[in-house]
Scaffold this motif. Sequence first.
Motif, PDB file in Angstrom:
ATOM      1  N   ALA A  52       0.836  -1.206   0.000  1.00 59.06           N
ATOM      2  CA  ALA A  52       0.000   0.000   0.000  1.00 59.06           C
ATOM      3  C   ALA A  52       0.868   1.253   0.000  1.00 59.06           C
ATOM      4  CB  ALA A  52      -0.932   0.002   1.208  1.00 59.06           C
ATOM      5  N   GLU A  53       1.983   1.216   0.741  1.00 60.52           N
ATOM      6  CA  GLU A  53       2.930   2.337   0.801  1.00 60.52           C
ATOM      7  C   GLU A  53       4.341   1.802   0.831  1.00 60.52           C
ATOM      8  OE1 GLU A  53       2.246   4.886   4.116  1.00 60.52           O
ATOM      9  OE2 GLU A  53       0.661   5.971   3.102  1.00 60.52           O
ATOM     10  N   LEU A  54       5.264   2.535   0.200  1.00 59.86           N
ATOM     11  CA  LEU A  54       6.676   2.174   0.213  1.00 59.86           C
ATOM     12  C   LEU A  54       7.483   3.455   0.407  1.00 59.86           C
ATOM     13  CD1 LEU A  54       8.331  -0.464  -0.111  1.00 59.86           C
ATOM     14  CD2 LEU A  54       8.698   0.201  -2.486  1.00 59.86           C
ATOM     15  N   PRO A  55       7.869   3.769   1.658  1.00 56.97           N
ATOM     16  CA  PRO A  55       8.643   4.987   1.913  1.00 56.97           C
ATOM     17  C   PRO A  55      10.037   4.916   1.288  1.00 56.97           C
ATOM     18  CG  PRO A  55       7.698   4.104   3.943  1.00 56.97           C
ATOM     19  CD  PRO A  55       7.509   3.078   2.888  1.00 56.97           C
ATOM     20  N   PHE A  56      10.695   6.056   1.201  1.00 55.38           N
ATOM     21  CA  PHE A  56      12.047   6.144   0.653  1.00 55.38           C
ATOM     22  C   PHE A  56      12.965   5.154   1.361  1.00 55.38           C
ATOM     23  CE2 PHE A  56      16.333   8.034   1.173  1.00 55.38           C
ATOM     24  CZ  PHE A  56      16.747   7.882  -0.133  1.00 55.38           C
ATOM     25  N   GLY A  57      13.715   4.378   0.589  1.00 52.06           N
ATOM     26  CA  GLY A  57      14.679   3.433   1.137  1.00 52.06           C
ATOM     27  C   GLY A  57      14.090   2.105   1.563  1.00 52.06           C
ATOM     28  N   SER A  58      12.764   1.980   1.545  1.00 55.77           N
ATOM     29  CA  SER A  58      12.126   0.726   1.953  1.00 55.77           C
ATOM     30  C   SER A  58      12.154  -0.283   0.812  1.00 55.77           C
ATOM     31  CB  SER A  58      10.679   0.969   2.360  1.00 55.77           C
ATOM     32  OG  SER A  58      10.631   1.797   3.491  1.00 55.77           O
ATOM     33  N   ARG A  59      12.118  -1.572   1.205  1.00 54.15           N
ATOM     34  CA  ARG A  59      12.194  -2.651   0.237  1.00 54.15           C
ATOM     35  C   ARG A  59      10.849  -3.322   0.027  1.00 54.15           C
ATOM     36  NH1 ARG A  59      17.613  -6.109   0.689  1.00 54.15           N
ATOM     37  NH2 ARG A  59      19.087  -4.406   0.896  1.00 54.15           N
ATOM     38  N   LEU A  60      10.658  -3.791  -1.180  1.00 56.10           N
ATOM     39  CA  LEU A  60       9.539  -4.644  -1.533  1.00 56.10           C
ATOM     40  C   LEU A  60      10.156  -5.988  -1.922  1.00 56.10           C
ATOM     41  CD1 LEU A  60       6.481  -4.902  -2.051  1.00 56.10           C
ATOM     42  CD2 LEU A  60       6.946  -4.227  -4.411  1.00 56.10           C
ATOM     43  N   ASP A  61       9.912  -7.018  -1.093  1.00 54.28           N
ATOM     44  CA  ASP A  61      10.550  -8.320  -1.294  1.00 54.28           C
ATOM     45  C   ASP A  61       9.647  -9.253  -2.087  1.00 54.28           C
ATOM     46  OD1 ASP A  61      12.889  -7.667   0.175  1.00 54.28           O
ATOM     47  OD2 ASP A  61      11.796  -8.000   2.041  1.00 54.28           O
ATOM     48  N   LEU A  62      10.263 -10.039  -2.966  1.00 51.37           N
ATOM     49  CA  LEU A  62       9.581 -11.052  -3.756  1.00 51.37           C
ATOM     50  C   LEU A  62      10.279 -12.384  -3.541  1.00 51.37           C
ATOM     51  CD1 LEU A  62       9.817  -8.302  -5.745  1.00 51.37           C
ATOM     52  CD2 LEU A  62       8.302  -9.716  -7.069  1.00 51.37           C
ATOM     53  N   GLN A  63       9.507 -13.466  -3.624  1.00 52.64           N
ATOM     54  CA  GLN A  63      10.076 -14.805  -3.463  1.00 52.64           C
ATOM     55  C   GLN A  63       9.204 -15.778  -4.248  1.00 52.64           C
ATOM     56  OE1 GLN A  63      10.846 -15.861   0.587  1.00 52.64           O
ATOM     57  NE2 GLN A  63      10.893 -18.047   0.147  1.00 52.64           N
TER      58      GLN A  63
END
Length: 159
Positions: free
Chosen positions: A101-112
């Motif tokens: 929903a939100e991804l702040p600066f420097g944050s990661r979105l992980d996939l597997q």
Amino acid sequence: MTNGQDRPKRFSSWTIEIKVWKILAALIILPILVMWFRVVHQNDEILALIRNDVVMGAAGQRTWMGSFVNTNERTLRDVAVTVDLLDNQDRTVAKAKADAAELPFGSRLDLQEPLPPDAVRLRIYSVQWRMDGTNALMGPFRIPWEFGYLMADPPKTDR
């Protein structure tokens, strides 16, 4: 700086002598710098792939693990990423998906995603987000990448 009489007077009466060639050089260089900035800072680099690994489980199964990081200084909203895992003829054999929903600066979105035996590379299928009234949807990207390729250096993007 002079005031025309070789002795300084008040600040408001100073003049600066600038050669015409300097003004012309600035007028030529400025648009080149603006174009370079626009090319270097494109939307497809706001979410950068910083992890692209194949890990082996205890039973010998392979799993692809990836991470995208928000490189923009603003928070991204409604973020979604889809990555195609490809065989040696660039046919899709599996898909990895993640959203936030939100991804702040420097944050990661992980996939597997578990890797089929014939998966040898990946292609980013789609990347989308919303930011300050702007919606972005990109993909599919044409060029597949080998496992291990990164869009950005992780130590430089970690906070």
